[in-house]
Write an enzyme that holds these catalytic residues in place. Structure first.
Site, PDB file in Angstrom:
ATOM      1  N   SER A 117      -5.784   0.116  -1.113  1.00 29.76           N
ATOM      2  CA  SER A 117      -6.279   0.354   0.240  1.00 29.76           C
ATOM      3  C   SER A 117      -5.741   1.660   0.793  1.00 29.76           C
ATOM      4  O   SER A 117      -4.619   2.080   0.458  1.00 29.76           O
ATOM      5  CB  SER A 117      -5.831  -0.795   1.153  1.00 29.76           C
ATOM      6  OG  SER A 117      -6.054  -0.495   2.515  1.00 29.76           O
ATOM      7  N   TYR A 142       0.723  -5.639   5.197  1.00 36.92           N
ATOM      8  CA  TYR A 142      -0.447  -5.585   4.315  1.00 36.92           C
ATOM      9  C   TYR A 142      -0.430  -4.308   3.485  1.00 36.92           C
ATOM     10  O   TYR A 142      -0.556  -4.333   2.256  1.00 36.92           O
ATOM     11  CB  TYR A 142      -1.741  -5.671   5.134  1.00 36.92           C
ATOM     12  CG  TYR A 142      -2.953  -5.289   4.315  1.00 36.92           C
ATOM     13  CD1 TYR A 142      -3.398  -6.113   3.277  1.00 36.92           C
ATOM     14  CD2 TYR A 142      -3.644  -4.098   4.560  1.00 36.92           C
ATOM     15  CE1 TYR A 142      -4.485  -5.756   2.504  1.00 36.92           C
ATOM     16  CE2 TYR A 142      -4.733  -3.739   3.791  1.00 36.92           C
ATOM     17  CZ  TYR A 142      -5.162  -4.569   2.766  1.00 36.92           C
ATOM     18  OH  TYR A 142      -6.233  -4.200   1.995  1.00 36.92           O
ATOM     19  N   LYS A 146       0.075  -3.581  -0.729  1.00 37.40           N
ATOM     20  CA  LYS A 146      -0.839  -2.808  -1.571  1.00 37.40           C
ATOM     21  C   LYS A 146      -0.104  -1.681  -2.296  1.00 37.40           C
ATOM     22  O   LYS A 146      -0.364  -1.409  -3.473  1.00 37.40           O
ATOM     23  CB  LYS A 146      -1.989  -2.246  -0.729  1.00 37.40           C
ATOM     24  CG  LYS A 146      -3.014  -3.293  -0.328  1.00 37.40           C
ATOM     25  CD  LYS A 146      -3.659  -3.919  -1.551  1.00 37.40           C
ATOM     26  CE  LYS A 146      -4.721  -4.929  -1.207  1.00 37.40           C
ATOM     27  NZ  LYS A 146      -5.339  -5.548  -2.410  1.00 37.40           N
TER      28      LYS A 146
END
Length: 324
Positions: A117, A142, A146
């Site tokens: 991402s 988050y 990643k």
């Protein structure tokens, strides 16, 4: 090659499964259906219900289907939830990936494509285009998972002779078919649709950023183009050297402001009400637009679809799922 696509019944995963299967690749989908929908997966593609955290299940899937490559999309992906429940995100996103990599290595799998991402970049500052060499400094759990996932993928690739690739997605929107549309209300396009459906004005979080119209500028990529990129990356990996790695941005390389996007949504839906300006959200970068040159050079891939096509296709899907 037989490709296992984890998260294959999800919004992005189902597009990837259909694109790869339609191009003649042998595909198996794995999904725990916590967010995915079985109806999205083509009938000719085997769908295994389960989690990438389940090592025994993974061993059986690799053996029974003769899996030789993995496309790993299964993950939790909501920023606000990651802030509230960081341990869950690390357990599922990083722990699930570690379990998958161990099972893949034991099964002799030598090709792995990882769904990363643009969140790994965090707030990149005043740069026109973000290249893959930009510093990675995620600002939420988050994004951290990643980035940690990328590190783990590359390390496992070196240790086990896997050819690996990490695709850093920017803002995904649209649908290749109405039944595949995003049904969650977490990304900006369905969030605006949801507001309009409830007879509310769209919301803009901050209009005093150092951008042409004061709202944040983002790079939006059609999910069908993203699926094309996965197919290109999978085929690249099929011929890649053992232990090689590749990291590429997946975006259009063009910035669209929040106000511009809401204007396009108004044109498509016919609802042009004026958005309500609210306070900035913590961590929002003024501008985040991809450099798409490495993907073009390494994969022979460029995005082909524009913002209006994204919005129009997403609106068709929204109407279908809302029963309009």
């Amino acid at each position: 090659m037989t490709w296992l696509v984890t998260g294959g019944a999800g919004y992005i995963g189902a597009h990837v499964v259909r694109e790869m299967a339609g191009a003649g690749e042998r595909v198996v989908a794995l999904d725990d259906l916590s967010a995915g929908r079985a109806a999205r997966v083509p009938r000719e593609v085997p769908l295994v219900r389960g989690s990438s955290l389940d090592a025994e299940l993974l061993k059986r899937v690799f053996a029974e289907h003769g899996v030789t490559g993995v496309v790993h999309l299964a993950a939790r992906k909501q920023v606000a939830e990651s802030v509230a429940r960081p341990t869950r995100y690390y357990q599922e996103n990083v722990g699930g990936l570690a379990t998958l990599l161990e099972a893949a290595a034991e099964a002799g799998v030598r090709r792995l494509l990882f769904s990363s991402s643009a969140a790994v970049y965090g707030n990149p500052g005043a740069v026109d285009l973000i290249t893959e060499d930009a510093p990675c400094a995620p600002v939420n759990p988050y994004g951290e998972t990643k980035l940690a996932g990328e590190w783990l993928v590359r390390a496992a690739g070196r240790a086990h002779g896997m050819a690996t690739a990490c695709l850093r997605y920017f803002n995904v929107a649209g649908a290749a078919a109405p039944e595949l549309a995003d049904t969650g209300v977490f990304n900006i396009v369905p969030m605006v649709f949801d507001r309009l459906t409830r007879d509310d004005a769209p919301r803009v979080f901050g209009d005093d950023y150092p951008t042409p119209d004061g709202t944040c500028v983002r790079d939006y990529i059609h999910v069908a183009d993203l699926a094309d990129a996965h197919l290109a990356a999978a085929r690249h990996l099929s011929g890649a050297a053992a232990g090689s790695d590749l990291t590429v941005n997946i975006g259009r390389g063009e910035g669209v402001s929040v106000r511009e996007l809401i204007s396009v949504i108004g044109e498509v839906t016919g609802d042009r009400r004026t958005p309500v300006v609210e306070a900035r959200r913590p961590g929002d970068a003024p501008r985040a637009v991809a450099s798409a040159e490495r993907a073009a050079a390494e994969l022979g891939w460029r995005a082909r679809r524009g913002v209006r096509e994204m919005v129009a296709s997403a609106w068709q899907g929204w109407q279908l799922h809302q029963g309009a």
